[in-house]
Design an enzyme around this catalytic site. Structure first.
Site, PDB file in Angstrom:
ATOM      1  N   HIS A 843       3.510  -2.710 -24.664  1.00  0.00           N
ATOM      2  CA  HIS A 843       3.367  -1.268 -24.471  1.00  0.00           C
ATOM      3  C   HIS A 843       4.261  -0.549 -25.478  1.00  0.00           C
ATOM      4  CE1 HIS A 843       1.138  -1.860 -20.770  1.00  0.00           C
ATOM      5  NE2 HIS A 843       2.096  -2.673 -20.337  1.00  0.00           N
ATOM      6  N   LYS A 852       2.547  -0.245 -11.447  1.00  0.00           N
ATOM      7  CA  LYS A 852       1.860  -1.275 -10.653  1.00  0.00           C
ATOM      8  C   LYS A 852       2.033  -1.044  -9.164  1.00  0.00           C
ATOM      9  CE  LYS A 852       2.179  -4.979 -14.102  1.00  0.00           C
ATOM     10  NZ  LYS A 852       2.730  -6.321 -14.383  1.00  0.00           N
ATOM     11  N   LYS A 869       6.252  -8.135 -23.231  1.00  0.00           N
ATOM     12  CA  LYS A 869       6.114  -9.067 -22.105  1.00  0.00           C
ATOM     13  C   LYS A 869       6.929 -10.333 -22.363  1.00  0.00           C
ATOM     14  CE  LYS A 869       2.620 -11.631 -19.452  1.00  0.00           C
ATOM     15  NZ  LYS A 869       3.206 -11.372 -18.137  1.00  0.00           N
ATOM     16  N   ASP A 917      13.100 -11.713  13.956  1.00  0.00           N
ATOM     17  CA  ASP A 917      12.026 -12.668  14.233  1.00  0.00           C
ATOM     18  C   ASP A 917      11.111 -12.744  13.032  1.00  0.00           C
ATOM     19  OD1 ASP A 917      10.488 -14.475  15.613  1.00  0.00           O
ATOM     20  OD2 ASP A 917       9.306 -12.967  16.663  1.00  0.00           O
ATOM     21  N   GLU A1006      16.142 -17.399  15.578  1.00  0.00           N
ATOM     22  CA  GLU A1006      15.653 -18.567  16.315  1.00  0.00           C
ATOM     23  C   GLU A1006      16.069 -19.827  15.564  1.00  0.00           C
ATOM     24  OE1 GLU A1006      11.669 -18.101  18.823  1.00  0.00           O
ATOM     25  OE2 GLU A1006      11.388 -17.569  16.732  1.00  0.00           O
ATOM     26  N   ASP A1255       5.253  -8.918  17.841  1.00  0.00           N
ATOM     27  CA  ASP A1255       6.373  -9.373  17.019  1.00  0.00           C
ATOM     28  C   ASP A1255       7.677  -8.707  17.452  1.00  0.00           C
ATOM     29  OD1 ASP A1255       4.943 -11.171  15.529  1.00  0.00           O
ATOM     30  OD2 ASP A1255       4.555  -9.805  13.871  1.00  0.00           O
TER      31      ASP A1255
END
Length: 1300
Positions: A843, A852, A869, A917, A1006, A1255
């Site tokens: 770019h 993005k 990149k 959790d 847990e 949940d």
């Protein structure tokens, strides 16, 4: 104010800070001109070869030392006696005796090896770099091997010959520190611990049991069929292999040919410890081919095979013997199929061809191919001609997968075995076995690593007695599943034919055309073939008995079955490394992150920073304009910063770091003050010399040579400390440290004084050096100067610096140096990574780029600079890794958990519980409850961010996972998810840390085993153990960047709320403020009544259903409420819950997920109303319910299996508390039990202080378990061990009584 305010500076910890190095001025030009990078690159390559050479020497040493080891016959016989007893009885005491027998032999071998002279040099510099005038052990061995004409390196080796090996080893003279890590690793080869890569483990754990089994077979064969073996012919054909120097039975030392009886004498196992002995023994069993002879010289197994055929008695095959495992590091020890890194297409096709050619050519001890051998084995198994009590299935995921594959139900085999074993152990107490019976049942079911096929067969037969004909699960179906294995070989053979054409296409070396899109079809063909072979191995894996696990069980096996099966399995197992290497080659990234170490012609580069050691270590640190620099002096110009140069070149520009350290006071002080050249200067008195000679100033110290150790005397200790104090004040450098010692009378041991010295024996100061001088020595090539760099030092840097930058700056901050928290350590390293991809602008500067992140309100960004990149791989890079110590003066964390628990006991009323959790709809969900169990906060960690921008990581990770899953299946390039995961987790950890401090919270997770963590959700979302580890490490040293530098939570006074992390296994159930509670019964539990479903209705047969429903107290229709009620007492179903009596109702609706045939068998959801379902069912069978009376008798009077199948299904629906809709976020909890007000909990209508979905309910109940622990901490008596184990019945009682 946080209750954790004083939990700072509790213990020290080490970190390695990593930076980039940017060459300054003419540095890079001078480095290239001197060829320094090329030198170190060659050294890095030579290091790999040197390790191979050292391994060759280890082979030689192992062969030589084991040839003289002698395990006493008594120890071998004792081992044998216990071993065979253990095969008949899995007794705990026998297990202990067996371990003791093993450990005694291991100790004897280990002591013999470690007493040898050559062993003492194996792991120190004398192996490579001997004292002046002497040759090292390695050089001497190489020269002797050359003189004796021994060929050490094969034609395909990386090393040409011994001359090259000598040159390589000589090049590391003075560079022996390179091998420090390698030596540590190789020490494991000689370990007496249970390490499978140890030669002692190979002897005692691997080969001794095999030898004993072979000995037992030999003796049985002689008894049953003495004519089976032609003893005289074997003695003639294999005379070389039967020749030994020592008969350990008689202690006779005389080289001669042994008889077979002597070969199997237990004392003569000593002849088979090293590789040459193992090779002899294996040849005696398996025979050999000799060049120029047309027929193979037979070994014992061939004679057994021939005799079995002659008299047509297959039972003799059980006497066939197993070869011993090859010795560790021997040339033949590694698998016969060795796979190196694949560099190009040619490597791929050549390696594949070699693998399949080897599979085709492989012959077992019976001289049969793998296909033929497995076909015969599984035909015999299908016909049940084998002893099923001696053939086993692995009791792990392989078994549940098999159950699913054969019976379309993963639980069938496990359930059948559990019921069968329970019936065997507790026939009179099936519903409620005693604790001892439960332990025995568990030992033979879920804790058993293997289950015999006989057990599974009997279990299924018993299981089927109570099931309808169409529900039968027959053992024969399992056996038929394996009888189809030959068809897989046929399919592999068909696909293998395509490999020849592909091989021709890609045989040119140096090409990587398989990585191009145009090769997609060929890649698919390669993958399909490898997949088929891999799947074959997975199908066979259930029979494979792991060698290490076999030692724990001493299984009574069908020796013939496993002899030939394991031969085939191990040969096929080579598919695993082959598959991985080829897949990694095809999916490789275009860039390489491989780097090598830089030394700048100095083997001790940056080993330390002390001013006195600068000429040796040639590394110096500078500061200029708030930037940091590393200077590396040219080895030939290593005094350009001595006192004279500094004095002559003072000026503005750079500040040079002057580092002084007094390390290891317990060794350094006596070394300096009593050295021959300094003793007159420090002038110890006769009394001080007396104290030192007899070591009366120490409790466990050693006296001087020739003197006796006298008892510790506190007065002598204090006299010695006063002498040390006076001597330190005289030392030309140490007197400038500004030591402030305690009053001598306050010391109770010399160690206390040493600690004070070390805590104050570190000093950093600064010297000004003119910029012109630095520029001058850089230009002349006398100094290589680098800026120490990360993004925080960039001109474009925005936001707060990262923690590593803060730590680095703190090292040189005056506030730190006044009372040292951060200490700079030696052992720093420099690295170099070469450019691996071309630089290409992705770019251009000042062009708008779409963001993005769809959650970013700013849809485009514009940058003032070009974007490239993977830019970091488009350039050559230098790197700097520097270790530091944080909380330098702090002691260890031995009783850290106890300190935390004591604090929580005192402040229990101020503590909150933060429970986390792992959800099905949430990456992680948290609930914060107060000391009374009230929910203060609850939310998902799916979405992280601030008011300006939030990011939905759940959706982003899910999208990447989907792409990765597809790419993995098709061997496409896989998007990197690691950085996004770690970025996400670091933000979650930060949010948790803020909550911990703000609410004085403990954290509760847990306690899930690793397999459960990996298996519960999609693999790519397995961020949870990483989350736990990152949180532990964060709370090891918790810094809030916004906090002031020297305030609590700032850089100098970071919170320390967890103990240092080693492993999850060692950690147990607590690390500081993080606690682990048992998994289970957290999400599927009513948060109001505490009801949990432990009925687990399952239709098997009419009789079993009648029995099941008869146990209910009452089944009726509630006329007032308009729903059905099932009243029962859990005690009638086995005592499983704290509260026994419950009434469940068919209130409301439930969501059922199913495979919809109308939607291409994709998952779909339908809503069902249990009350309506029951009304219809009862009407269809003319059962009257409208009167409101109990209908149990009418239900149990039915005899139609369809009725009970449907009734069971509806009851399961009623009990289903968790309800989710496929493809949506809908995931709610509804309870089948009404509260005291007659209301049924439904998370969709729940107030904010109750769980908002399933949940959330899981997180809430994890928090309630944490609340239980907090109560125990509060009430724990001083000195009593805190019990962190929560039993289900205790938990049920706690939650069920909270609202009553």
């Amino acid at each position: 104010m946080s209750i954790y305010q004083e939990f700072v500076n509790k213990y020290s910890l080490s970190k390695t800070l990593r930076f980039e190095l940017i060459p300054q001025g003419k540095t890079l030009e001078n480095i290239k001109a001197r060829g320094l990078i090329l030198d170190d690159e060659k050294r890095a390559k030579d290091y790999k070869k040197a390790k191979q050479i050292i391994d060759k020497y280890h082979q030689f040493f192992i062969e030589e030392i084991l040839s003289s080891v002698c395990i006493s016959e008594d120890l071998l016989q004792n081992y044998s006696d216990v071993y065979f007893k253990l095969k008949k009885s899995d007794d705990d005491n026998l297990q202990k005796d067996f371990k003791s027998a093993k450990d005694t032999i291991k100790k004897q071998i280990s002591e013999y090896i470690k007493d040898s002279e050559k062993f003492k040099n194996l792991f120190n510099q004398n192996l490579i770099d001997a004292k002046k005038g002497q040759e090292s052990d390695l050089i001497l061995w190489l020269k002797q091997s050359k003189d004796n004409g021994i060929e050490l390196f094969k034609a395909n080796s990386d090393i040409t010959d011994i001359d090259e090996a000598l040159e390589i080893i000589k090049s590391f003279k003075g560079w022996t520190t390179y091998f420090k890590g390698f030596h540590e690793n190789r020490k494991n080869v000689y370990s007496s611990n249970d390490i499978p890569t140890s030669i002692i483990y190979r002897i005692v754990d691997d080969n001794l049991p095999k030898f004993l089994e072979n000995k037992a077979k030999y003796e049985s064969l002689k008894d049953k069929a003495p004519e089976a073996i032609n003893y005289e012919q074997i003695k003639k054909d294999l005379a070389e292999e039967l020749t030994f120097d020592i008969d350990y039975k008689t202690s006779e030392v005389n080289q001669r040919v042994f008889s077979l009886d002597e070969v199997f004498e237990i004392a003569n196992f000593n002849n088979y410890l090293n590789q040459s002995g193992i090779t002899k023994f294996n040849t005696i069993i398996g025979g050999k081919f000799v060049n120029g002879e047309n027929t193979k010289r037979k070994g014992i197994n061939e004679y057994i095979n021939l005799y079995s055929q002659q008299i047509n008695d297959k039972t003799l095959k059980k006497y066939k013997m197993s070869v011993l495992f090859k010795q560790i590091l021997s040339d033949t020890e590694s698998k016969s199929f060795v796979i190196d890194k694949l560099e190009d297409d040619s490597d791929v096709v050549t390696t594949m061809q070699s693998f399949y050619e080897q599979i085709a050519a492989f012959k077992t001890v019976e001289e049969k191919s793998i296909k033929e051998t497995l076909s015969l084995l599984f035909d015999d198994l299908k016909a049940q001609k084998l002893d099923l009590s001696k053939i086993y299935f692995k009791n792990d995921k392989s078994l549940t997968d098999l159950s699913q594959q054969v019976f379309d139900d993963y639980s069938v085999i496990g359930t059948a075995v559990l019921e069968y074993i329970t019936q065997q152990i507790a026939p009179k107490n099936l519903d409620n076995p005693s604790k001892k019976e439960q332990e025995l049942i568990a030992k033979k079911t879920e804790k058993a690593k293997y289950l015999s096929l006989e057990t599974i067969k009997l279990a299924l037969e018993e299981f089927n007695k109570h099931r309808d004909i169409d529900k039968q699960c027959r053992f024969e179906e399992i056996l038929a599943n394996f009888a189809a294995i030959p068809m897989i070989f046929d399919e592999i053979a068909q696909n293998k034919d395509n490999l020849a054409q592909i091989s021709i296409k890609y045989q040119n070396q140096g090409k990587k055309d398989l990585l191009q899109a145009s090769a997609e079809d060929d890649v698919k063909a390669i993958k399909d073939l490898l997949d088929q072979t891999n799947n074959l191995l997975h199908k066979l894996k259930i029979f494979h008995i792991s060698q290490s696990e076999d030692k724990a069980n001493i299984l009574d096996k069908d020796e013939h079955f496993y002899l030939v099966f394991e031969e085939c399995y191990f040969e096929l197992a080579n598919i695993v490394p082959l598959y991985n290497k080829i897949r990694n080659y095809i999916t490789q990234k275009p860039y390489s992150d491989e780097k090598f170490k830089l030394n700048f012609e100095n083997s001790t580069l940056a080993n330390g920073w002390d001013k006195n050691k600068e000429p040796d270590n040639t590394a110096i640190l500078f500061i200029k304009d708030d930037k940091y620099y590393l200077g590396v002096m040219n080895k030939k110009n290593n005094k350009i910063f001595d006192d004279k140069a500094i004095k002559e070149n003072k000026g503005e520009g750079y500040k040079k770091i002057v580092y002084k350290l007094l390390p290891g006071a317990n060794k350094m002080l006596p070394k300096v003050f009593f050295s021959a050249k300094s003793i007159k200067f420090y002038n110890p008195s006769e009394d001080i010399l007396r104290i030192r000679n007899h070591s009366t100033h120490t409790k466990n110290g050693s006296p001087q040579k020739g003197y006796e150790k006298f008892e510790f005397n506190i007065e002598d200790c204090r006299k010695f400390i006063d002498f040390y104090k006076q001597s330190i004040s005289k030392h030309p450098e140490w007197k400038d440290f500004g030591f402030r010692f305690s009053d001598t009378q306050r010391y109770n041991s010399i160690d206390e004084f040493y600690r004070e010295v070390e805590n104050q024996g570190y000093k950093l100061t600064f010297e000004n050096i003119s910029e012109s001088y630095i520029d001058s020595v850089v230009n002349q090539g006398k100094l290589y100067l680098f800026q120490i760099y990360n993004k925080d030092f960039s001109a474009y840097s925005k936001g707060r610096p990262n923690l590593h930058t803060l730590y680095w700056k703190a090292l040189f901050d005056e506030r730190n140096l006044q009372d040292v928290v951060y200490k700079l350590n030696g052992e720093a390293e420099l690295f170099y990574r070469k450019q691996s991809i071309p630089k290409k602008i992705t770019h251009p500067a000042k062009e708008a780029i779409a963001n993005k992140n769809k959650d970013n309100p700013k849809k485009e960004s514009v940058f003032e600079y070009d974007l490239i990149k993977d830019k970091r791989f488009t350039e050559d890079k230098f790197f700097f890794h520097c270790p530091i110590t944080i909380n330098f003066k702090s002691s260890g964390a031995n009783k850290f958990n106890d300190e935390i628990n004591l604090l929580l006991k005192e402040k229990a009323n101020d503590v909150h519980i933060l429970s986390i959790d792992r959800g099905e709809r949430h990456l992680a969900y948290y609930t914060l409850v107060d000391g009374k169990g009230n929910i203060i906060k609850q939310d998902t960690f799916n979405i992280i961010g601030n008011d300006r921008m939030k990011t939905n990581y759940h959706d982003k990770l899910a999208a990447i996972e989907k792409d990765r899953d597809s790419a993995r299946k098709d061997w496409k390039k896989i998007n990197n998810i690691k950085e996004m995961k770690e970025g996400y987790l670091s933000q979650v950890v930060h949010e948790i840390a803020k909550l911990v401090i703000e609410y004085n919270a403990i954290v509760v997770f847990e306690d899930l085993n690793f397999g459960f963590k990996r298996g519960r959700f999609k693999v790519e979302k397995q961020v949870y153990q990483k989350l736990e580890k990152m949180l532990i490490e964060k709370l090891n040293y918790l810094v809030f960047k916004d906090n002031e530098f020297d305030k609590t939570g700032g850089v100098l006074r970071a919170y320390q709320l967890t103990a240092p992390f080693e492993t999850f296994k060692k950690m147990g159930k607590q690390t500081g403020i993080i606690y682990y509670v048992p998994a289970g019964f957290t999400s599927k539990i009513c948060p109001v009544t505490g009801f949990v479903n432990q009925l687990y209705p399952k239709y098997e047969s009419v009789s079993k259903s009648q029995e099941f429903f008869s146990k209910f107290d009452k089944i009726c229709y509630n006329l007032d409420k308009g729903y059905f009620e099932f009243s029962f007492d859990y005690k009638n179903f086995g005592d499983k819950a704290a509260k026994g009596k419950w009434t469940i109702a068919s209130f409301g609706s439930r969501l059922i997920n199913f495979r919809n045939s109308d939607k291409n068998h994709n998952w779909d959801t339908r809503e069902v109303y249990p009350t309506k379902e029951l009304e219809k069912l009862l009407k269809d069978y003319s059962i009257e319910y409208g009167h409101g009376e109990c209908i149990k008798a009418a239900i149990c009077g039915e005899s139609d299996k369809k009725f009970f199948a449907k009734l069971t299904s509806v009851l399961n629906t009623i009990l289903q508390m968790r309800n989710s809709k496929t493809g949506t976020e809908l995931d709610y909890l509804i309870s089948p039990v009404a509260d005291v007000n007659g209301n049924f909990f439904d998370s969709r209508q729940a107030p904010k202080n109750m769980p908002q979905d399933a949940d959330a309910n899981g997180a809430y109940h994890i928090g309630l378990k944490g609340l239980m622990l907090l109560g125990r901490i509060k009430n724990n008596q001083e000195g009593k061990k805190l019990n962190l184990v929560i039993k289900n019945e205790e938990y049920f009682e706690f939650v069920q009584n909270r609202n009553n």
